[in-house]
Write a protein that holds these residues in place. Structure first.
Motif, PDB file in Angstrom:
ATOM      1  N   ARG A 133     -26.035 -43.346  23.725  1.00 55.86           N
ATOM      2  CA  ARG A 133     -24.818 -42.515  23.807  1.00 55.86           C
ATOM      3  C   ARG A 133     -25.327 -41.107  22.820  1.00 55.86           C
ATOM      4  O   ARG A 133     -24.997 -39.980  22.693  1.00 55.86           O
ATOM      5  N   SER A 137     -23.832 -37.303  22.659  1.00 54.46           N
ATOM      6  CA  SER A 137     -22.652 -37.042  21.705  1.00 54.46           C
ATOM      7  C   SER A 137     -22.975 -37.607  20.604  1.00 54.46           C
ATOM      8  O   SER A 137     -23.400 -38.562  20.306  1.00 54.46           O
ATOM      9  N   ASP A 138     -22.177 -36.862  19.543  1.00 52.69           N
ATOM     10  CA  ASP A 138     -22.098 -37.366  18.248  1.00 52.69           C
ATOM     11  C   ASP A 138     -20.940 -38.243  18.002  1.00 52.69           C
ATOM     12  O   ASP A 138     -20.528 -38.687  16.787  1.00 52.69           O
ATOM     13  N   HIS A 159     -13.468 -37.611  25.925  1.00 53.09           N
ATOM     14  CA  HIS A 159     -15.017 -37.792  25.458  1.00 53.09           C
ATOM     15  C   HIS A 159     -15.774 -37.183  26.561  1.00 53.09           C
ATOM     16  O   HIS A 159     -15.996 -37.602  27.661  1.00 53.09           O
ATOM     17  N   THR A 160     -16.428 -35.928  26.059  1.00 51.42           N
ATOM     18  CA  THR A 160     -17.303 -35.206  26.940  1.00 51.42           C
ATOM     19  C   THR A 160     -18.456 -34.838  26.254  1.00 51.42           C
ATOM     20  O   THR A 160     -18.553 -34.927  25.184  1.00 51.42           O
ATOM     21  N   TRP A 161     -19.420 -34.180  27.051  1.00 53.40           N
ATOM     22  CA  TRP A 161     -20.674 -34.028  26.551  1.00 53.40           C
ATOM     23  C   TRP A 161     -21.159 -32.723  27.468  1.00 53.40           C
ATOM     24  O   TRP A 161     -20.946 -32.579  28.533  1.00 53.40           O
TER      25      TRP A 161
END
Length: 375
Positions: A165, A169-170, A285-287
């Motif tokens: 991940r 994403s952070d 939660h997206t990226w």
């Protein structure tokens, strides 16, 4: 596809294994990297209800639905709702032939999936340190024991604390404020017939105020019990979690006023307690799309453990595999998959947050607040 892609799946859980199985059924080779040393390195957890609109869709795509149904426990769909006095408020018994959401132990389902893969597909004892996207649209996996390999697609199916991940994403899981404390009963029908009768063949849930206790029957005459409550991560401050008697005394004090038959679920269990803080990812939660890397299951959308996560992971795995099979290129396939998966997971994360708030409210509740989830 015009060329055979090099695909790596990081994590040998249910979602990653469904993805691997669907790819292999269509002639696409895949390697699964798993940090555990063997398939039997640890207990795989309790029972799961596999739903016909999500998890069973994934198993059908994997060609394993019939085998699953033969192993599953449709009687496990029974559910009982009680108040603190152990008064039965609602009782759902599944109709004969109902396979809408039969139960199966997670370990049994995982074994079914593992056994369906081409021998050698899983590389055990291969912990991944990180995934590194490369300029040409591929990605490199770097392993904790040293060494690295490059792939056209790296799929992060490595759960809540995903190393993959980080390439996208952070975001990190945050504590939800809800704690589950687990106890277990073995050979329950012979040794604890009253508990066996109270729980039935499926799930029993007793709730009062801000406290819940949930008991679930597993295969082989086992029952797992979860005392669920809100509290800080250090709720056990001053308490040695290895001291079973002390943990039991703390729980019994917290649940004072519950019927003695419900308190027996905390005072008579076999072995030590295990405590499970409930972590979740941000919603949504997206990226931004990163070529060569994607996520599925808890790595993409960690939600409260209320019966949704495993089902979504298997659906994710099947849909990602099918996109790779159907689309002319990896990046196009992953873009199509992520568009559907991210929207769905945002919706489901909101639903599961509400479910958790019902299971363990942050304000006092009454019977009127119980959801109509039975039947």
């Amino acid at each position: 596809m015009s060329t055979t892609p090099r695909i790596a799946i990081v994590g040998g859980g249910l979602g990653g294994l469904v993805c691997a199985r669907v790819l292999q059924r269509h002639g696409v080779s895949v390697t699964v990297f798993e940090r555990e040393a063997t398939a039997d390195s640890r207990s795989q957890g309790g029972t799961l209800d596999i739903r016909e609109d999500t998890g069973q869709v994934g198993l059908r795509a994997a060609g394993l639905l019939d085998e699953f149904l033969a192993l599953s426990r449709p009687e496990g769909q029974e559910s009982r709702l009680m108040d603190r006095s152990a008064t039965l408020l609602r009782h759902h018994l599944p109709e004969p032939g109902d396979t809408g959401a039969p139960e199966i132990d997670r370990g049994h389902l995982r074994t079914l999936l593992l056994d369906s893969l081409t021998p050698g597909s899983v590389r055990w004892d291969h912990a991944v340190e990180k995934a590194v996207p490369l300029p040409e649209g591929t990605a490199r996996l770097e392993f904790a024991h040293g060494g690295a390999e490059e792939f056209d697609l790296v799929v992060g199916a490595d759960g809540a604390w995903s190393r993959v991940r980080r390439a996208l994403s952070d975001a990190q899981p945050a504590y939800s404020g809800v704690m589950f404390v687990e106890g277990r009963f073995n050979d329950v029908d012979r040794r604890f017939p009253a508990i066996a009768e109270q729980v039935g063949q499926g799930m029993m849930w007793a709730k009062a105020g801000r406290l819940s206790v949930v008991a679930q029957r597993n295969a082989g005459a086992h029952i797992r019990v979860y005392s669920a409550f809100r509290g800080p991560l250090d709720w056990h401050e001053g308490l040695d979690l290895a001291d079973t008697a002390a943990v039991r005394a703390r729980l019994l004090g917290m649940y004072e006023g519950f019927d003695e038959s419900l308190l027996d679920l905390m005072r008579a269990n076999d072995g030590a307690f295990t405590h499970w803080p409930v972590y979740v990812l941000p919603v949504p939660h997206t990226w931004n799309r990163v070529p060569g890397v994607t996520l599925l299951g808890d790595a993409a959308h960690l939600m409260p453990p209320v019966g949704v996560g495993a089902n979504l992971a298997m659906l994710d795995g099947a849909e990602l595999a099918q996109a790779v099979i159907d689309r002319p290129g990896i990046d196009e396939a992953v873009a199509a998959y992520e568009k559907v998966m991210l929207a769905r997971s945002a919706d489901q994360a909101a639903v599961t947050a509400d479910m958790l708030a019902t299971l363990v409210p942050d304000t006092d509740s009454t019977e009127a607040d119980f959801p109509d989830f039975l039947g």
